[in-house]
Design a protein around this motif. Structure first.
Motif, PDB file in Angstrom:
ATOM      1  N   THR A  18       0.824  -1.203   0.000  1.00  0.00           N
ATOM      2  CA  THR A  18       0.000   0.000   0.000  1.00  0.00           C
ATOM      3  C   THR A  18       0.864   1.262   0.000  1.00  0.00           C
ATOM      4  N   LEU A  19       1.913   1.267   0.811  1.00  0.00           N
ATOM      5  CA  LEU A  19       2.802   2.431   0.884  1.00  0.00           C
ATOM      6  C   LEU A  19       3.562   2.639  -0.417  1.00  0.00           C
ATOM      7  N   LYS A  20       3.834   1.554  -1.119  1.00  0.00           N
ATOM      8  CA  LYS A  20       4.491   1.678  -2.421  1.00  0.00           C
ATOM      9  C   LYS A  20       3.592   2.458  -3.393  1.00  0.00           C
ATOM     10  N   GLU A  21       2.295   2.154  -3.368  1.00  0.00           N
ATOM     11  CA  GLU A  21       1.357   2.876  -4.232  1.00  0.00           C
ATOM     12  C   GLU A  21       1.149   4.310  -3.740  1.00  0.00           C
ATOM     13  N   LEU A  22       1.198   4.527  -2.432  1.00  0.00           N
ATOM     14  CA  LEU A  22       1.087   5.882  -1.904  1.00  0.00           C
ATOM     15  C   LEU A  22       2.270   6.731  -2.350  1.00  0.00           C
ATOM     16  N   SER A  23       3.451   6.129  -2.371  1.00  0.00           N
ATOM     17  CA  SER A  23       4.635   6.839  -2.875  1.00  0.00           C
ATOM     18  C   SER A  23       4.455   7.241  -4.332  1.00  0.00           C
ATOM     19  N   ALA A  24       3.860   6.341  -5.134  1.00  0.00           N
ATOM     20  CA  ALA A  24       3.600   6.660  -6.547  1.00  0.00           C
ATOM     21  C   ALA A  24       2.574   7.781  -6.674  1.00  0.00           C
ATOM     22  N   ALA A  25       1.601   7.834  -5.748  1.00  0.00           N
ATOM     23  CA  ALA A  25       0.586   8.890  -5.792  1.00  0.00           C
ATOM     24  C   ALA A  25       1.197  10.253  -5.465  1.00  0.00           C
ATOM     25  N   PHE A  26       2.173  10.279  -4.578  1.00  0.00           N
ATOM     26  CA  PHE A  26       2.830  11.530  -4.209  1.00  0.00           C
ATOM     27  C   PHE A  26       3.853  11.982  -5.254  1.00  0.00           C
ATOM     28  N   GLU A  27       4.220  11.107  -6.168  1.00  0.00           N
ATOM     29  CA  GLU A  27       5.320  11.404  -7.095  1.00  0.00           C
ATOM     30  C   GLU A  27       5.071  12.666  -7.910  1.00  0.00           C
ATOM     31  N   LYS A  28       3.823  12.894  -8.333  1.00  0.00           N
ATOM     32  CA  LYS A  28       3.508  14.067  -9.146  1.00  0.00           C
ATOM     33  C   LYS A  28       3.579  15.360  -8.346  1.00  0.00           C
ATOM     34  N   VAL A  29       3.493  15.267  -7.016  1.00  0.00           N
ATOM     35  CA  VAL A  29       3.463  16.453  -6.169  1.00  0.00           C
ATOM     36  C   VAL A  29       4.804  16.675  -5.486  1.00  0.00           C
ATOM     37  N   THR A  30       5.248  15.670  -4.754  1.00  0.00           N
ATOM     38  CA  THR A  30       6.524  15.744  -4.058  1.00  0.00           C
ATOM     39  C   THR A  30       7.054  14.329  -3.876  1.00  0.00           C
ATOM     40  N   PRO A  31       8.056  13.922  -4.633  1.00  0.00           N
ATOM     41  CA  PRO A  31       8.570  12.547  -4.557  1.00  0.00           C
ATOM     42  C   PRO A  31       8.980  12.165  -3.140  1.00  0.00           C
ATOM     43  N   VAL A  32       8.562  10.987  -2.727  1.00  0.00           N
ATOM     44  CA  VAL A  32       8.884  10.496  -1.395  1.00  0.00           C
ATOM     45  C   VAL A  32       8.824   8.976  -1.412  1.00  0.00           C
ATOM     46  N   SER A  33       9.652   8.363  -0.584  1.00  0.00           N
ATOM     47  CA  SER A  33       9.628   6.901  -0.432  1.00  0.00           C
ATOM     48  C   SER A  33       9.349   6.573   1.026  1.00  0.00           C
ATOM     49  N   PHE A  34       8.546   5.536   1.252  1.00  0.00           N
ATOM     50  CA  PHE A  34       8.149   5.149   2.606  1.00  0.00           C
ATOM     51  C   PHE A  34       8.750   3.789   2.948  1.00  0.00           C
ATOM     52  N   GLU A  35       9.246   3.671   4.167  1.00  0.00           N
ATOM     53  CA  GLU A  35       9.810   2.401   4.634  1.00  0.00           C
ATOM     54  C   GLU A  35       9.378   2.169   6.076  1.00  0.00           C
ATOM     55  N   ILE A  36       8.783   1.000   6.323  1.00  0.00           N
ATOM     56  CA  ILE A  36       8.312   0.666   7.667  1.00  0.00           C
ATOM     57  C   ILE A  36       9.516   0.353   8.548  1.00  0.00           C
ATOM     58  N   SER A  37       9.653   1.101   9.629  1.00  0.00           N
ATOM     59  CA  SER A  37      10.773   0.880  10.545  1.00  0.00           C
ATOM     60  C   SER A  37      10.454  -0.207  11.566  1.00  0.00           C
ATOM     61  N   HIS A  38       9.219  -0.218  12.068  1.00  0.00           N
ATOM     62  CA  HIS A  38       8.812  -1.272  13.006  1.00  0.00           C
ATOM     63  C   HIS A  38       7.297  -1.279  13.113  1.00  0.00           C
ATOM     64  N   LEU A  39       6.774  -2.312  13.762  1.00  0.00           N
ATOM     65  CA  LEU A  39       5.330  -2.472  13.951  1.00  0.00           C
ATOM     66  C   LEU A  39       4.956  -2.228  15.403  1.00  0.00           C
ATOM     67  N   GLU A  40       3.783  -1.645  15.587  1.00  0.00           N
ATOM     68  CA  GLU A  40       3.202  -1.488  16.918  1.00  0.00           C
ATOM     69  C   GLU A  40       1.798  -2.074  16.894  1.00  0.00           C
ATOM     70  N   THR A  41       1.362  -2.614  18.012  1.00  0.00           N
ATOM     71  CA  THR A  41      -0.005  -3.112  18.117  1.00  0.00           C
ATOM     72  C   THR A  41      -0.812  -2.354  19.160  1.00  0.00           C
ATOM     73  N   ASN A  42      -0.125  -1.591  19.989  1.00  0.00           N
ATOM     74  CA  ASN A  42      -0.789  -0.803  21.024  1.00  0.00           C
ATOM     75  C   ASN A  42      -0.643   0.682  20.692  1.00  0.00           C
ATOM     76  N   PRO A  43      -1.744   1.361  20.360  1.00  0.00           N
ATOM     77  CA  PRO A  43      -1.646   2.787  20.019  1.00  0.00           C
ATOM     78  C   PRO A  43      -1.037   3.633  21.132  1.00  0.00           C
ATOM     79  N   LYS A  44      -1.177   3.216  22.387  1.00  0.00           N
ATOM     80  CA  LYS A  44      -0.633   3.996  23.495  1.00  0.00           C
ATOM     81  C   LYS A  44       0.891   4.061  23.451  1.00  0.00           C
ATOM     82  N   ALA A  45       1.513   3.084  22.783  1.00  0.00           N
ATOM     83  CA  ALA A  45       2.971   3.080  22.683  1.00  0.00           C
ATOM     84  C   ALA A  45       3.468   3.846  21.460  1.00  0.00           C
ATOM     85  N   LEU A  46       2.535   4.427  20.703  1.00  0.00           N
ATOM     86  CA  LEU A  46       2.890   5.110  19.462  1.00  0.00           C
ATOM     87  C   LEU A  46       3.276   6.551  19.754  1.00  0.00           C
ATOM     88  N   LEU A  47       4.449   6.954  19.292  1.00  0.00           N
ATOM     89  CA  LEU A  47       4.926   8.313  19.471  1.00  0.00           C
ATOM     90  C   LEU A  47       5.375   8.843  18.121  1.00  0.00           C
TER      91      LEU A  47
END
Length: 313
Positions: free
Chosen positions: A139-168
């Motif tokens: 999904t993020l690969k396609e999101l990167s393609a969608a942003f390409e016409k506006v501002t090129p960017v690449s997304f890479e998942i650094s890690h996974l979380e399952t508890n939103p309270k631990a998200l910063l």
């Protein structure tokens, strides 16, 4: 004589409400909303190929709230891919709600015929996390393609979380853009949520805050590839034109059987290859070993850039 009692209206609650709403009034990012709208259209085709199932994707909403409120809106548990946007030097989150993750698992492992049943909240298994992470990456690969016409960017998942309270992602009171996609996989409906703190968008905020006045922005790459495949196998009539001459209608009507027409051609003159009336190449006339006449292309009569790149791949 009656006394008119004075009524004192306490406006403090109203004032506090106005101040509170003013604090939470964030500037919209029109170009970001357009990118996600186009992203939803193209993602449907990508997921059809990825899952091998009928998929419908719609953008439910793009809203703006505090980073803490955006995180609190996520269910517990939820599979959250903490994602680095390298070119922006920021961090965003791509979250799968449990019902969407379970739908992906059922379709991936052949559970189409199993009716959807309610599930109680529980921790995700290792396999569920790996499947969910692979889905987020696609999904993020396609999101990167969608942003390409506006501002090129690449997304890479650094890690996974399952508890939103631990998200910063950013300071709790900082603003955050939240995009919610509603994904229907063969009548199994779930949501994918993207959280984009403005701290991650600082580098491109001037671009994303511009108004979109229409026109081309990205495209549906899935449909384009399908159209290319169809066009590549389409049969078209090819005509080999030996020569052409301009005559009056009186001359044509006066032709008799056995009359010789002089087109001013030599035996070794090239012929012109035409498709739907358009000249595309010149060719030399020859014979194959079996005696049949054959043509050897010697010159192209069109410019390469005149054809869409998708048809030249």
């Amino acid at each position: 004589m009656t006394e008119q009692s004075s009524i004192t209206i306490d406006t403090r609650a109203v004032e506090e409400l106005i101040v509170e709403r003013a604090k939470r009034s964030y500037a919209r990012l029109p170009m970001l909303e357009v990118v996600f709208d186009r992203f939803a259209l193209s993602l449907a085709q990508v997921l059809k190929a990825y899952l091998g199932a009928m998929v419908d994707v719609s953008l439910d909403k793009v809203d703006y709230l505090t980073c803490q409120d955006a995180i609190d809106s996520l269910p517990e548990p939820a599979l959250i891919g903490v994602t680095e946007a390298a070119e922006w030097s920021g961090t965003i989150a791509a979250a799968l709600r449990p019902e969407l993750l379970y739908a992906i698992l059922e379709i991936t492992f052949g559970g189409r015929t199993v009716p959807e049943s309610p599930r109680s909240p529980r921790s995700f298994t290792g396999i569920e996390k790996r499947i969910g992470k692979a889905f987020c990456e696609e999904t993020l690969k396609e999101l990167s393609a969608a942003f390409e016409k506006v501002t090129p960017v690449s997304f890479e998942i650094s890690h996974l979380e399952t508890n939103p309270k631990a998200l910063l992602l950013a300071p709790p009171t900082s603003s955050c853009a939240r995009a919610v996609l509603k994904i229907n996989i063969e009548d199994r409906i779930g949501e994918m949520v993207f959280l984009l703190p403005t701290t991650a968008l600082d580098a491109v905020s001037d671009v994303l805050s511009q108004n979109f006045t229409g026109g081309q922005l990205g495209g549906d790459s899935g449909w384009r590839m399908k159209l290319t495949d169809k066009l590549g196998t389409t049969s078209i009539p090819l005509a080999a034109v030996l020569g052409e001459a301009t005559l009056t209608l009186r001359d044509v009507l006066s032709w008799m059987p056995g009359q010789v027409l002089d087109l001013g051609m030599q035996v070794d003159d090239p012929v012109t290859l035409c498709v739907t009336g358009k000249q595309i190449a010149r060719a030399e006339v020859g014979r194959r070993k079996n005696g049949k006449i054959a043509l050897k292309v010697s010159e192209k009569l069109y410019e390469e850039e005149d054809l869409p790149n998708v048809l030249l791949d």
